[in-house]
Each structure stands twice: as C-alpha cells, then as structure tokens.
Design a protein around this motif. Sequence first.
Motif, short mmCIF file in Angstrom:
data_model
loop_
_atom_site.label_atom_id
_atom_site.label_comp_id
_atom_site.label_asym_id
_atom_site.label_seq_id
_atom_site.Cartn_x
_atom_site.Cartn_y
_atom_site.Cartn_z
N THR A 17 0.83 -1.20 0.00
CA THR A 17 0.00 0.00 0.00
C THR A 17 0.87 1.25 0.00
O THR A 17 2.07 1.20 0.34
N GLY A 18 0.26 2.38 -0.35
CA GLY A 18 0.99 3.63 -0.30
C GLY A 18 1.51 3.95 1.09
O GLY A 18 2.64 4.44 1.24
N LEU A 19 0.73 3.64 2.11
CA LEU A 19 1.18 3.90 3.48
C LEU A 19 2.32 2.97 3.87
O LEU A 19 3.23 3.36 4.61
N ASP A 20 2.29 1.73 3.38
CA ASP A 20 3.41 0.83 3.63
C ASP A 20 4.68 1.35 2.97
O ASP A 20 5.79 1.18 3.49
N LEU A 21 4.53 1.97 1.81
CA LEU A 21 5.68 2.58 1.15
C LEU A 21 6.30 3.64 2.05
O LEU A 21 7.53 3.70 2.22
N VAL A 22 5.47 4.49 2.65
CA VAL A 22 5.97 5.51 3.56
C VAL A 22 6.69 4.87 4.74
O VAL A 22 7.77 5.32 5.14
N ARG A 23 6.10 3.82 5.28
CA ARG A 23 6.73 3.13 6.41
C ARG A 23 8.08 2.53 6.01
O ARG A 23 9.06 2.57 6.78
N ARG A 24 8.18 1.97 4.80
CA ARG A 24 9.42 1.37 4.34
C ARG A 24 10.51 2.42 4.15
O ARG A 24 11.67 2.20 4.50
#
Length: 229
Positions: free
Chosen positions: A61-68
């Motif tokens: 997800t886009g939010l997982d991208l931010v977390r990564r």
Amino acid sequence: MIRVLVVDDDYHVAHAHALSVGRMEGFVVVGEAHTAVEAERLVAEASPDLLLLDMYLPDVTGLDLVRRLAAAGRVVPDFLLVTAARDIDSVRAAMQLGAFYYLVKPFSVAALREQLESYRMWAERLQGTPERGRHVDQDVVDSLYSLRGAPVRRTTVVRTLQPTMARVLEIVTAAPEPISAAEVAEVLGASRPTAQRYLATLVKKRLLDLELTYGSTGRPEHRYLPRRS
C-alpha cells in the motif's frame, strides 16, 4: 520549485495527475511511479519534496511505502494521499503517518489544485520559520497547522502577496469600473509593462478577472476587475 513524484498504479491516472501538477506555477513533476519498488527508486534518485500517493499499489500500500522509506532511514518526502480508500482506518493511519491531506477519488482537478496550492503556501511558510533548533511561538505553530489541507481562501492568498502586487490589487479593487493596465500604471507610478506583469500574475492567482472591451478602432483592450467569485 516543489518537486513532485506521482505514484499511482494506473498509468492513465498517474499521467493525468502529472499533467495537472505540471501546469501549476511553482511545481515540477520529477517522475511517475506505478509500484512501491519503482517509487522507492525514484525517491532515492529524484529527491522529491512531495509524493502524490495512491493507496492501492500492486506490491504494497501507499502507506506501507511511507513506512518502508522511514524504516530504511531515508528522508521521507511529504505526501498527499489521492485514493479510492474510504475506510476510517486508512484515514486514521494516513493522519498518524503525517499525510498532508487525504483526497478521496473521484475528485475534481480544482480540488487537487486547491490542496497543492495549500501545500505550496505551507512549505513556503515553513521555510520562512527560524532555523532548526530555534524556538517558534504559538502564532507560527497555529499558522502552519492552519494551512495543512486547508482550502486556499482569497484572504490567505492576499496576505502572501509582495507589497507592490498587493498595491496593484488594491488599485483595481478600489476602481469604480474595470481598469486598464495603463490606468493602473499611472496610479502606481510605474511603467505600463510593470503594471501589466503584476496584473497578469493576479489573474493567474485568480484574484482578478480579465475582460476584453472593444473601442472605436475595433481592437480589444484588456481591462481588469476584482474576481467575481
């Protein structure tokens, strides 16, 4: 220039968003990504200031991208969610991760432009605050928070104008009828090209309207008046 990376799994949507961003003054698109992996690479290569970020990507997800990005110790760009995800958990997670705003698809081009303009004003205001490590007062904090995701109001835009441009706006607003660049120049005490340049910028900022009038020669004359809405 605010450097924007558009991240959306749909090629057509990504390109449409990129075109909208590219038409705005003060913004430049540094790339389009369609997966989180591609976005990570472009973040490292292009150093965007802002991600126009979809939630639903084919890998994470886009939010997982931010977390990564954060977990990798990289500088995480600011991000504006543009997504069809409507569940409250997604909205809450986006807020917790620091999303500048959350636009739910479908939305109008005007809505996107409004939020990008809010971001531009917020970024400029943030840049004008004291250096890191220095203290700010509550008024500065309030002004920064008030711009996050806020619609750009005319009064807010007017406060950001340089003095001469604000004076040109004042001259047109005070005029009893639509006024020409030559007339503005005379009141301003400046050349006609200078007045014309300020007037064109105010029209672009949607603070003035431009109308064409035709005199006895049949040639159109540009005249300016306060924006009607």
